[in-house]
Scaffold this active site. Structure first.
Site, PDB file in Angstrom:
ATOM      1  N   THR A   1      16.656  85.417  45.836  1.00 23.21           N
ATOM      2  CA  THR A   1      16.343  86.561  44.984  1.00 23.21           C
ATOM      3  C   THR A   1      17.370  87.669  45.141  1.00 23.21           C
ATOM      4  O   THR A   1      18.070  87.765  46.150  1.00 23.21           O
ATOM      5  CB  THR A   1      14.933  87.113  45.293  1.00 23.21           C
ATOM      6  OG1 THR A   1      13.985  86.050  45.277  1.00 23.21           O
ATOM      7  CG2 THR A   1      14.520  88.180  44.322  1.00 23.21           C
TER       8      THR A   1
ATOM      9  N   ARG B   1       5.169  77.671  39.506  1.00 22.92           N
ATOM     10  CA  ARG B   1       4.938  78.657  40.560  1.00 22.92           C
ATOM     11  C   ARG B   1       5.650  79.956  40.237  1.00 22.92           C
ATOM     12  O   ARG B   1       6.804  79.968  39.828  1.00 22.92           O
ATOM     13  CB  ARG B   1       5.446  78.123  41.902  1.00 22.92           C
ATOM     14  CG  ARG B   1       5.270  79.094  43.079  1.00 22.92           C
ATOM     15  CD  ARG B   1       6.542  79.866  43.367  1.00 22.92           C
ATOM     16  NE  ARG B   1       6.403  80.755  44.540  1.00 22.92           N
ATOM     17  CZ  ARG B   1       7.337  81.591  44.952  1.00 22.92           C
ATOM     18  NH1 ARG B   1       8.495  81.660  44.310  1.00 22.92           N
ATOM     19  NH2 ARG B   1       7.140  82.353  46.002  1.00 22.92           N
ATOM     20  N   VAL B   2       4.956  81.063  40.395  1.00 21.30           N
ATOM     21  CA  VAL B   2       5.523  82.389  40.201  1.00 21.30           C
ATOM     22  C   VAL B   2       5.360  83.162  41.494  1.00 21.30           C
ATOM     23  O   VAL B   2       4.266  83.212  42.064  1.00 21.30           O
ATOM     24  CB  VAL B   2       4.824  83.130  39.037  1.00 21.30           C
ATOM     25  CG1 VAL B   2       5.352  84.554  38.915  1.00 21.30           C
ATOM     26  CG2 VAL B   2       5.021  82.375  37.729  1.00 21.30           C
ATOM     27  N   GLY B   3       6.450  83.748  41.963  1.00 21.83           N
ATOM     28  CA  GLY B   3       6.398  84.524  43.194  1.00 21.83           C
ATOM     29  C   GLY B   3       6.203  86.001  42.932  1.00 21.83           C
ATOM     30  O   GLY B   3       5.686  86.423  41.893  1.00 21.83           O
ATOM     31  N   ASP B   4       6.653  86.803  43.859  1.00 22.40           N
ATOM     32  CA  ASP B   4       6.436  88.249  43.769  1.00 22.40           C
ATOM     33  C   ASP B   4       7.418  88.948  42.837  1.00 22.40           C
ATOM     34  O   ASP B   4       7.130  90.035  42.334  1.00 22.40           O
ATOM     35  CB  ASP B   4       6.538  88.885  45.147  1.00 22.40           C
ATOM     36  CG  ASP B   4       7.947  88.753  45.740  1.00 22.40           C
ATOM     37  OD1 ASP B   4       8.492  87.641  45.710  1.00 22.40           O
ATOM     38  OD2 ASP B   4       8.489  89.750  46.229  1.00 22.40           O
TER      39      ASP B   4
ATOM     40  N   GLY C   1      12.598  87.188  49.674  1.00 24.01           N
ATOM     41  CA  GLY C   1      12.057  86.376  50.756  1.00 24.01           C
ATOM     42  C   GLY C   1      10.755  85.715  50.345  1.00 24.01           C
ATOM     43  O   GLY C   1      10.588  85.300  49.196  1.00 24.01           O
ATOM     44  N   HIS C   2       9.810  85.647  51.266  1.00 21.50           N
ATOM     45  CA  HIS C   2       8.568  84.911  51.054  1.00 21.50           C
ATOM     46  C   HIS C   2       7.649  85.678  50.104  1.00 21.50           C
ATOM     47  O   HIS C   2       6.944  86.601  50.483  1.00 21.50           O
ATOM     48  CB  HIS C   2       7.877  84.670  52.394  1.00 21.50           C
ATOM     49  CG  HIS C   2       6.680  83.786  52.315  1.00 21.50           C
ATOM     50  ND1 HIS C   2       6.631  82.670  51.511  1.00 21.50           N
ATOM     51  CD2 HIS C   2       5.477  83.848  52.935  1.00 21.50           C
ATOM     52  CE1 HIS C   2       5.450  82.077  51.647  1.00 21.50           C
ATOM     53  NE2 HIS C   2       4.736  82.777  52.500  1.00 21.50           N
ATOM     54  N   GLY C   3       7.665  85.273  48.838  1.00 24.65           N
ATOM     55  CA  GLY C   3       6.972  86.022  47.805  1.00 24.65           C
ATOM     56  C   GLY C   3       5.470  86.073  47.974  1.00 24.65           C
ATOM     57  O   GLY C   3       4.826  87.082  47.641  1.00 24.65           O
TER      58      GLY C   3
END
Length: 313
Positions: A166, A194-197, A218-220
């Site tokens: 990102t 999948r959708v992250g932050d 990073g880790h969404g």
């Protein structure tokens, strides 16, 4: 006047600052800057060249937020369009909605003149194929050779693909207006859809002209569960400095990490970095662990600075 970005956004931060110097708004700046990174085929976590989902399809997420109007726009699971960030800006400017996803986002982009193209570069395709061949010992695939000429085996040994990627960029102009943008191709080889932050206002980015902005990489899932960017800005509203607010939110996230996300010492195994820009021009970059970097641009030029880690390795 200042702009900041994640470590992979040095050119984005510089472009954002130069755009403002030339008379553009902070929103103009961050969109122009992030678009440069979306064009880079060597950036495996953003735009063209980003690693695909588990089906071999590149799906992009992005969002923008404008402090002057307190409006935002986003796209999620966008396929076939390499520049999700300017598309997200148009969602904000042309519609009464905040987010468009999937096929709707693609159609919206094409209606606005964006070109449709195959975003899967040869390098990304081969990385995906390597992953497919090594993901299971009970399927039809033989293990890939250890001397793969893409050095893919080293990539997977380092487990970089599990940490996400990102780009985030924020900017403030001489009048105090702030804007930010976040763009990603998401966790490598993610579940389809999948959708992250990154495209979630409050999670992947947030701005309030009265206080400041925050965005992360990073880790969404951790950022979403804690509405991380909004939480940082609200702590600054209560009087915390950018550094204090960022570290406090990382500590909260660490303390609530799921059992499978913890190492032997009980600390979160995932990485999450937050990039914070206050309305008075102060900035900070924080990370779960170091060394990580933040790009900063001002009248003195563009430089990389070390983020402050929650703990040292």
């Amino acid at each position: 006047m200042k702009s900041i970005a994640s470590h992979n956004g040095k050119v984005a931060s510089d472009q954002a600052f130069q755009t403002m110097v030339a008379g553009g708004s902070p929103l103009d700046g961050v969109v122009a800057g992030v678009t440069l990174v979306e064009d880079d085929p060597n950036e495996l976590t953003v735009g063209y060249g980003g690693l695909p989902n588990e089906d071999g399809v590149v799906q992009l997420d992005a969002a923008v937020m404008d402090g002057a109007s307190h409006r935002g726009g986003a796209v999620a699971a966008l396929e076939g369009v390499r520049h999700p960030t300017p598309v997200a800006r148009l969602v904000m400017e042309q519609t009464r909605r905040v987010m468009l996803a999937g096929e709707g986002a693609r159609r919206f982009a094409l209606a606005n003149g964006f070109a449709e193209e195959n975003l899967l570069t040869e390098k990304a395709r081969r990385m995906w194929h390597y992953w497919r061949r090594r993901r299971s010992g009970i399927d039809d695939w033989r293990d890939p050779p250890a001397d793969d000429d893409l050095d893919a085996h080293k990539y997977f040994q380092q487990e970089f693909y599990k940490t996400g990627g990102t780009i985030h960029c924020s900017a403030i102009d001489s009048t105090g207006n702030i804007a930010c943008a976040t763009s990603t191709s998401g966790h490598s080889f993610k579940l389809c859809g999948r959708v992250g932050d990154s495209p979630i206002i409050g999670a992947g980015l947030y701005v309030d002209n009265d206080v400041g902005s925050c965005g992360g990489i990073g880790h969404g899932e951790a950022a979403m569960r804690h509405v991380a960017s909004f939480a940082v800005v609200e702590l600054m509203r209560q009087g915390r400095s950018p550094l204090e607010a960022g570290l406090e939110v990382l500590q909260r996230i660490n303390d609530k990490a799921l059992p499978e996300e913890r190492d032997e010492q009980g600390r979160a195994k995932f990485e999450l970095q937050l990039f914070i820009l206050a309305s008075d021009g102060q900035h900070a970059g924080v990370a779960m662990r170091g060394p990580k970097e933040i790009a900063v641009s001002d009248a003195g030029g563009t430089n990389l600075e070390l983020c402050t880690p929650l703990w040292e390795e």
